[in-house]
Design an enzyme around this catalytic site. Sequence first.
Site, mmCIF file in Angstrom:
data_model
loop_
_atom_site.group_PDB
_atom_site.id
_atom_site.type_symbol
_atom_site.label_atom_id
_atom_site.label_comp_id
_atom_site.label_asym_id
_atom_site.label_seq_id
_atom_site.Cartn_x
_atom_site.Cartn_y
_atom_site.Cartn_z
ATOM 1 C CB SER A 85 -1.326 0.059 0.918
ATOM 2 O OG SER A 85 -0.519 0.188 2.633
ATOM 3 C CB ALA A 111 4.029 -0.561 -3.698
ATOM 4 N NE ARG A 170 -0.266 -2.650 11.502
ATOM 5 C CZ ARG A 170 -0.388 -3.577 13.482
ATOM 6 N NH1 ARG A 170 0.708 -4.477 12.866
ATOM 7 N NH2 ARG A 170 -0.792 -4.509 13.816
ATOM 8 C CG ASP A 224 0.925 -8.044 13.222
ATOM 9 O OD1 ASP A 224 2.253 -7.787 12.740
ATOM 10 O OD2 ASP A 224 0.013 -7.874 14.496
ATOM 11 C CB VAL A 225 5.940 -8.196 10.251
ATOM 12 C CG1 VAL A 225 5.233 -6.957 8.311
ATOM 13 C CG2 VAL A 225 6.038 -7.177 10.490
ATOM 14 C CG ASP A 277 22.614 0.696 -5.746
ATOM 15 O OD1 ASP A 277 21.419 1.448 -6.076
ATOM 16 O OD2 ASP A 277 23.301 0.820 -4.419
ATOM 17 C CG HIS A 278 17.733 3.689 -7.600
ATOM 18 N ND1 HIS A 278 17.918 4.032 -6.726
ATOM 19 C CD2 HIS A 278 17.465 5.180 -8.280
ATOM 20 C CE1 HIS A 278 18.042 5.849 -6.268
ATOM 21 N NE2 HIS A 278 17.678 5.893 -7.449
ATOM 22 C CD GLU A 318 19.093 13.801 -4.365
ATOM 23 O OE1 GLU A 318 20.445 13.414 -3.618
ATOM 24 O OE2 GLU A 318 17.996 13.188 -4.521
ATOM 25 C CG HIS A 363 22.973 5.034 -4.668
ATOM 26 N ND1 HIS A 363 22.112 4.120 -5.049
ATOM 27 C CD2 HIS A 363 21.611 5.866 -4.250
ATOM 28 C CE1 HIS A 363 21.156 4.308 -4.643
ATOM 29 N NE2 HIS A 363 20.884 5.144 -3.450
ATOM 30 C CE LYS A 367 18.492 14.295 -0.368
ATOM 31 N NZ LYS A 367 17.752 14.104 -1.027
#
Length: 479
Positions: free
Chosen positions: A15, A19, A47, A87-88, A178-179, A217, A241, A339
């Site tokens: 949720s 995702a 949850r 619930d994990v 690791d994107h 960034e 990264h 940043k």
Amino acid sequence: MAKEKSAIFIIFGGSGDLAHRKLYPSLFRLYKSGFLKDHFAVIGTARRPWSDDYFRETVVTSLKDYFDDSEEVMTEFAKHFFYQSHDVNDSEHYIALKNLASKLDDQFEAGHNRVYYMAIAPRFFGTVAEHINSEGLKASGYNRLVIEKPFGRDLDSACELNGNISKAFPENDIYRIDHYLGKEMIQDIPNIRKNNPKLEQALNNKYVSNIQITLAESLGVEDRGGYYETAGVLRDMVQNHIMQIIGAVASDEPESEDADVIHKNKTELFSSLKELSPEEVDQAFVRGQYDTDNLGDLKAYRQEDNVAEDSNIETFVAGKIEFDTDRWRNVPFYVRSGKRMPKKSSRIDIVLNDQVKELGIRPNSVVTLLIERENGHSILINGVNYKEAGQDFIKFPEEAEFDKAREAYESLIIDILSGNRVHFTLWDELRSTWKYIDTIRQRWDSQTPEFPNYLSGSMGPDASEMLLERDGNSWVWDD
């Protein structure tokens, strides 16, 4: 036409923001390409007490932010999505999850393959992995555990986490995301090296003056103040990264494309990281925290939501990393990430010395690999598109249109479904990089910095420039 894959995805944290912002759009792209079609299903767990229908509505809504396909196509895709409140810590919930996965496996003929995706807080990784194993969720096909960063917050916590998940999954079934390793340029680096023998011949301490990696960034921490207070840019960007980018550029060229061979070379590189004494940390690394800008229009880091008024967390790091190997001894790898810098830029600058004329390369040339393409370009030589630079030591396949390039998560999901572990991080690599980063972190935690020390929109603190000037060098990228 892509070869269709079959699997049941169980997304813990289904949720959540990750995702909906990254995973579901990537799965939709794979659905449209035919890589996923009829024989897959996605179970989202969290949850919240959602129904399947409501879950599917949230999926379709998230897709509308990225795609202009018809709602009918999106709705058809969403029919593969199912939801279970979870619930994990509750064993009964895992048994219910196992039953649902088994039912969907039969319904979609998914080949008894499972992908368990941890899109949840890291503190739950070990608990979920142990329950997957103890409650018998594993199926007769493959069972692959996907873990998002951060993988620990220091060496001790990373060791504890790895010990917990290793009890449930063998290393070959663990995919640590690791994107940056899913980005097109990073994945192209082995081919660039292989197909450009002069460049590969130059990648050593005889011909390289220094190598620079910049991940800049323009934004501040935005709504991630709470996370940044526990992480900082050293943990958030350098440990993972930047180190993995160094691994792609600096590890020995593998004898084959086998994942084990490639990771062996990376592991050997990281194990040769030159250790730093506390005093050497002071000379080799710089930290900073952004202030407001000259006009006072932007918040300083300490004014951001969920940030302490006297926070000493760094939003900028610059450092000199060295390796104790025959290939790279005495070559500095200058790294920085921050940043609120002037603009977003992700790049690798390979600064060659005057000896490269032996290879037929113009002395003191700079080869720039743009991780995020800029103005349609991905490789520069001395600041000019490599095709127009008047030097022929680099050849690169025709570039795809930028907007048609795969997203990082899309590429990584393809690798997960294909069982290709090249673009993921192994435990032995992480152990070495955490050990190195811990030395810096411990030194910094023993001192009180003078923060804030750079204006928003600047190139970072002055000490970042001085770090290179002491060696007679300077940053290639200076906006």
